[in-house]
Design a protein around this motif. Structure first.
Motif, PDB file in Angstrom:
ATOM      1  N   GLY A  53      41.726  40.481  33.432  1.00  0.00           N
ATOM      2  CA  GLY A  53      41.347  41.648  34.206  1.00  0.00           C
ATOM      3  C   GLY A  53      39.890  41.710  34.623  1.00  0.00           C
ATOM      4  O   GLY A  53      39.459  42.704  35.207  1.00  0.00           O
ATOM      5  N   THR A  54      39.120  40.660  34.353  1.00  0.00           N
ATOM      6  CA  THR A  54      37.720  40.633  34.765  1.00  0.00           C
ATOM      7  C   THR A  54      37.628  40.338  36.259  1.00  0.00           C
ATOM      8  O   THR A  54      38.240  39.383  36.748  1.00  0.00           O
ATOM      9  CB  THR A  54      36.936  39.559  33.979  1.00  0.00           C
ATOM     10  OG1 THR A  54      37.003  39.855  32.587  1.00  0.00           O
ATOM     11  CG2 THR A  54      35.486  39.483  34.423  1.00  0.00           C
ATOM     12  N   ALA A  55      36.878  41.170  36.990  1.00  0.00           N
ATOM     13  CA  ALA A  55      36.628  40.915  38.415  1.00  0.00           C
ATOM     14  C   ALA A  55      35.582  39.810  38.503  1.00  0.00           C
ATOM     15  O   ALA A  55      34.424  40.020  38.164  1.00  0.00           O
ATOM     16  CB  ALA A  55      36.146  42.172  39.105  1.00  0.00           C
ATOM     17  N   LEU A  56      36.009  38.645  38.931  1.00  0.00           N
ATOM     18  CA  LEU A  56      35.143  37.469  38.963  1.00  0.00           C
ATOM     19  C   LEU A  56      34.689  37.208  40.399  1.00  0.00           C
ATOM     20  O   LEU A  56      35.516  36.982  41.284  1.00  0.00           O
ATOM     21  CB  LEU A  56      35.896  36.254  38.422  1.00  0.00           C
ATOM     22  CG  LEU A  56      35.105  34.965  38.337  1.00  0.00           C
ATOM     23  CD1 LEU A  56      33.997  35.088  37.296  1.00  0.00           C
ATOM     24  CD2 LEU A  56      36.026  33.816  37.978  1.00  0.00           C
ATOM     25  N   HIS A  57      33.385  37.249  40.622  1.00  0.00           N
ATOM     26  CA  HIS A  57      32.804  36.953  41.937  1.00  0.00           C
ATOM     27  C   HIS A  57      32.481  35.466  41.970  1.00  0.00           C
ATOM     28  O   HIS A  57      31.656  34.989  41.196  1.00  0.00           O
ATOM     29  CB  HIS A  57      31.546  37.784  42.168  1.00  0.00           C
ATOM     30  CG  HIS A  57      31.837  39.251  42.203  1.00  0.00           C
ATOM     31  ND1 HIS A  57      32.040  39.931  43.384  1.00  0.00           N
ATOM     32  CD2 HIS A  57      31.978  40.156  41.205  1.00  0.00           C
ATOM     33  CE1 HIS A  57      32.290  41.193  43.107  1.00  0.00           C
ATOM     34  NE2 HIS A  57      32.264  41.360  41.789  1.00  0.00           N
ATOM     35  N   VAL A  58      33.139  34.748  42.861  1.00  0.00           N
ATOM     36  CA  VAL A  58      32.939  33.309  43.001  1.00  0.00           C
ATOM     37  C   VAL A  58      32.061  33.100  44.229  1.00  0.00           C
ATOM     38  O   VAL A  58      32.417  33.517  45.333  1.00  0.00           O
ATOM     39  CB  VAL A  58      34.281  32.569  43.166  1.00  0.00           C
ATOM     40  CG1 VAL A  58      34.055  31.068  43.262  1.00  0.00           C
ATOM     41  CG2 VAL A  58      35.232  32.911  42.020  1.00  0.00           C
ATOM     42  N   HIS A  59      30.901  32.485  44.021  1.00  0.00           N
ATOM     43  CA  HIS A  59      29.947  32.249  45.105  1.00  0.00           C
ATOM     44  C   HIS A  59      29.950  30.768  45.472  1.00  0.00           C
ATOM     45  O   HIS A  59      30.065  29.905  44.610  1.00  0.00           O
ATOM     46  CB  HIS A  59      28.545  32.687  44.678  1.00  0.00           C
ATOM     47  CG  HIS A  59      28.466  34.149  44.383  1.00  0.00           C
ATOM     48  ND1 HIS A  59      28.169  35.075  45.342  1.00  0.00           N
ATOM     49  CD2 HIS A  59      28.675  34.833  43.233  1.00  0.00           C
ATOM     50  CE1 HIS A  59      28.187  36.282  44.797  1.00  0.00           C
ATOM     51  NE2 HIS A  59      28.492  36.162  43.511  1.00  0.00           N
TER      52      HIS A  59
END
Length: 120
Positions: free
Chosen positions: A51-57
């Motif tokens: 459930g972690t919102a992971l921002h992939v850059h």
């Protein structure tokens, strides 16, 4: 070598005419989408319950229907933010580090993964 996204001409050949196998001729258009490049993720770790919102850059992300992240062997849909960022919700997973890959077509994942750590 860097290639550009866009339409490409593809020539197909076959031994039998399409009409011989019951298929009508039709124009088919293929779209080439360059593979994304991953740079970093925020956050780099999260709870094993998921459930972690992971921002992939990175770069060269495309807004496709099959945009996805893969944590180890677990596939999840990704949300397109921009050509430099996508968002994935982490699945539940046993604790430890896993390789994170991204695909724009749901099949062909990036070759150089980033590491995400699941915590207990």
């Amino acid at each position: 070598m860097h290639s550009m996204n866009g339409f490409v001409a593809v020539e197909l050949s076959q031994e039998l005419p399409l009409s011989a196998v019951g298929v009508e001729e039709a124009a088919v258009q293929y779209v080439y989408v360059d593979s994304p490049s991953l740079e970093h993720i925020v956050p780099a770790r999260g709870p094993s319950r998921g459930g972690t919102a992971l921002h992939v850059h990175g770069s060269r992300f495309s807004n496709t229907q099959d945009l996805s992240c893969k944590f180890g062997n677990m596939h999840v849909r990704a949300t397109y933010v921009s050509e430099q960022e996508i968002l994935c919700l982490t699945p539940s997973h046993t604790h430890g580090g896993v390789a994170l890959h991204v695909a724009t077509n749901g099949r062909d994942y990036t070759m150089n993964p980033l590491l995400f750590s699941f915590l207990t």
